[in-house]
Design a protein around this motif. Structure first.
Motif, PDB file in Angstrom:
ATOM      1  N   ASP A  19      10.213 -16.280 -11.608  1.00 32.27           N
ATOM      2  CA  ASP A  19       9.382 -16.845 -10.548  1.00 32.27           C
ATOM      3  C   ASP A  19       8.909 -15.783  -9.577  1.00 32.27           C
ATOM      4  O   ASP A  19       7.895 -15.936  -8.937  1.00 32.27           O
ATOM      5  N   ARG A  20       9.639 -14.670  -9.501  1.00 31.29           N
ATOM      6  CA  ARG A  20       9.290 -13.599  -8.578  1.00 31.29           C
ATOM      7  C   ARG A  20       9.356 -12.246  -9.282  1.00 31.29           C
ATOM      8  O   ARG A  20      10.204 -12.011 -10.121  1.00 31.29           O
ATOM      9  N   PHE A  21       8.454 -11.394  -8.881  1.00 30.73           N
ATOM     10  CA  PHE A  21       8.376 -10.001  -9.296  1.00 30.73           C
ATOM     11  C   PHE A  21       8.737  -9.204  -8.049  1.00 30.73           C
ATOM     12  O   PHE A  21       8.161  -9.436  -6.988  1.00 30.73           O
ATOM     13  N   HIS A  22       9.725  -8.320  -8.135  1.00 29.74           N
ATOM     14  CA  HIS A  22      10.234  -7.636  -6.949  1.00 29.74           C
ATOM     15  C   HIS A  22       9.809  -6.173  -6.894  1.00 29.74           C
ATOM     16  O   HIS A  22      10.111  -5.400  -7.815  1.00 29.74           O
ATOM     17  N   ALA A  23       9.159  -5.807  -5.807  1.00 38.27           N
ATOM     18  CA  ALA A  23       8.869  -4.410  -5.494  1.00 38.27           C
ATOM     19  C   ALA A  23       9.955  -3.966  -4.515  1.00 38.27           C
ATOM     20  O   ALA A  23      10.018  -4.465  -3.387  1.00 38.27           O
ATOM     21  N   VAL A  24      10.842  -3.087  -4.960  1.00 36.91           N
ATOM     22  CA  VAL A  24      11.977  -2.672  -4.140  1.00 36.91           C
ATOM     23  C   VAL A  24      11.479  -1.736  -3.035  1.00 36.91           C
ATOM     24  O   VAL A  24      10.850  -0.716  -3.315  1.00 36.91           O
ATOM     25  N   GLY A  55       0.806  -1.219   0.000  1.00 39.76           N
ATOM     26  CA  GLY A  55       0.000   0.000   0.000  1.00 39.76           C
ATOM     27  C   GLY A  55       0.838   1.267   0.000  1.00 39.76           C
ATOM     28  O   GLY A  55       0.425   2.293  -0.539  1.00 39.76           O
ATOM     29  N   ASP A  56       2.043   1.183   0.593  1.00 39.15           N
ATOM     30  CA  ASP A  56       2.940   2.344   0.653  1.00 39.15           C
ATOM     31  C   ASP A  56       3.878   2.451  -0.550  1.00 39.15           C
ATOM     32  O   ASP A  56       4.550   3.460  -0.725  1.00 39.15           O
ATOM     33  N   HIS A  57       3.935   1.413  -1.362  1.00 39.56           N
ATOM     34  CA  HIS A  57       4.884   1.352  -2.485  1.00 39.56           C
ATOM     35  C   HIS A  57       4.330   2.135  -3.674  1.00 39.56           C
ATOM     36  O   HIS A  57       3.149   2.010  -4.025  1.00 39.56           O
ATOM     37  N   ALA A  58       5.175   2.919  -4.319  1.00 40.52           N
ATOM     38  CA  ALA A  58       4.738   3.784  -5.428  1.00 40.52           C
ATOM     39  C   ALA A  58       4.075   3.000  -6.565  1.00 40.52           C
ATOM     40  O   ALA A  58       3.105   3.474  -7.159  1.00 40.52           O
ATOM     41  N   PHE A  59       4.583   1.810  -6.877  1.00 40.07           N
ATOM     42  CA  PHE A  59       4.013   1.035  -7.986  1.00 40.07           C
ATOM     43  C   PHE A  59       2.543   0.685  -7.730  1.00 40.07           C
ATOM     44  O   PHE A  59       1.743   0.630  -8.655  1.00 40.07           O
ATOM     45  N   PHE A  60       2.193   0.457  -6.484  1.00 35.09           N
ATOM     46  CA  PHE A  60       0.852   0.002  -6.137  1.00 35.09           C
ATOM     47  C   PHE A  60      -0.060   1.136  -5.653  1.00 35.09           C
ATOM     48  O   PHE A  60      -1.201   0.890  -5.280  1.00 35.09           O
TER      49      PHE A  60
END
Length: 160
Positions: A55-60, A16-21
């Motif tokens: 296998d994984r998508f990373h939200a930094v 919720g705090d991540h810019a992408f989302f």
């Protein structure tokens, strides 16, 4: 890479705090949080190598990640630096592509790692999630294309 004990509430807050989302439907964030876990990568460790199956998508969340390509006759080139608030590993979304680049932690990095297969399944069954995810990924593609053009101007640009 290490995977931390996953607290779904912590993951949900991080998404919720991540810019992408940002602005994503809360129901979709809840769905994604159930597919995700914390992932830590010490500086100079690899998140992925070109050609690896996705296998994984990373939200930094913390740190910086370098996206590298091999250059014949020289050291690998960092073609992009990804910071907290950005994502890496999205080529799988269209046509299940393997990792296209090597991805290295430039600092100690913490990501929310989201299971690619589960995201694809969820997007297949939810038009709303698929639309939100696609829109966000297109913004990333456009941003990276813009950054690449600016790098080309720096290298090859000349006055008329």
């Amino acid at each position: 890479m290490t995977r931390d004990h996953t607290d779904a509430g912590d993951i949900r807050r991080a998404l919720g705090d991540h810019a992408f989302f940002a602005g994503m439907d809360p129901r979709h964030l809840d769905t994604l949080a159930r597919m995700a876990g914390w992932s830590r990568h010490p500086a100079h460790s690899w998140l992925a190598h070109a050609g690896d199956p996705p296998d994984r998508f990373h939200a930094v969340v913390d740190g910086r990640v370098g996206i590298e390509i091999d250059a014949p006759g020289r050291d690998p080139l960092v073609v992009a630096t990804v910071h907290a608030g950005d994502v890496v590993g999205w080529s799988w979304f269209i046509d299940r592509q393997p990792w296209q680049f090597d991805v290295v932690a430039l600092d100690d990095v913490r990501t929310v790692a989201i299971d690619v297969d589960r995201v694809l399944d969820a997007c297949a069954s939810s038009e709303g999630l698929r639309s939100e995810f696609t829109t966000r990924l297109l913004r990333i593609v456009a941003s990276r294309l813009h950054d690449t053009r600016m790098q080309l101007v720096d290298v090859y640009g000349s006055e008329r």
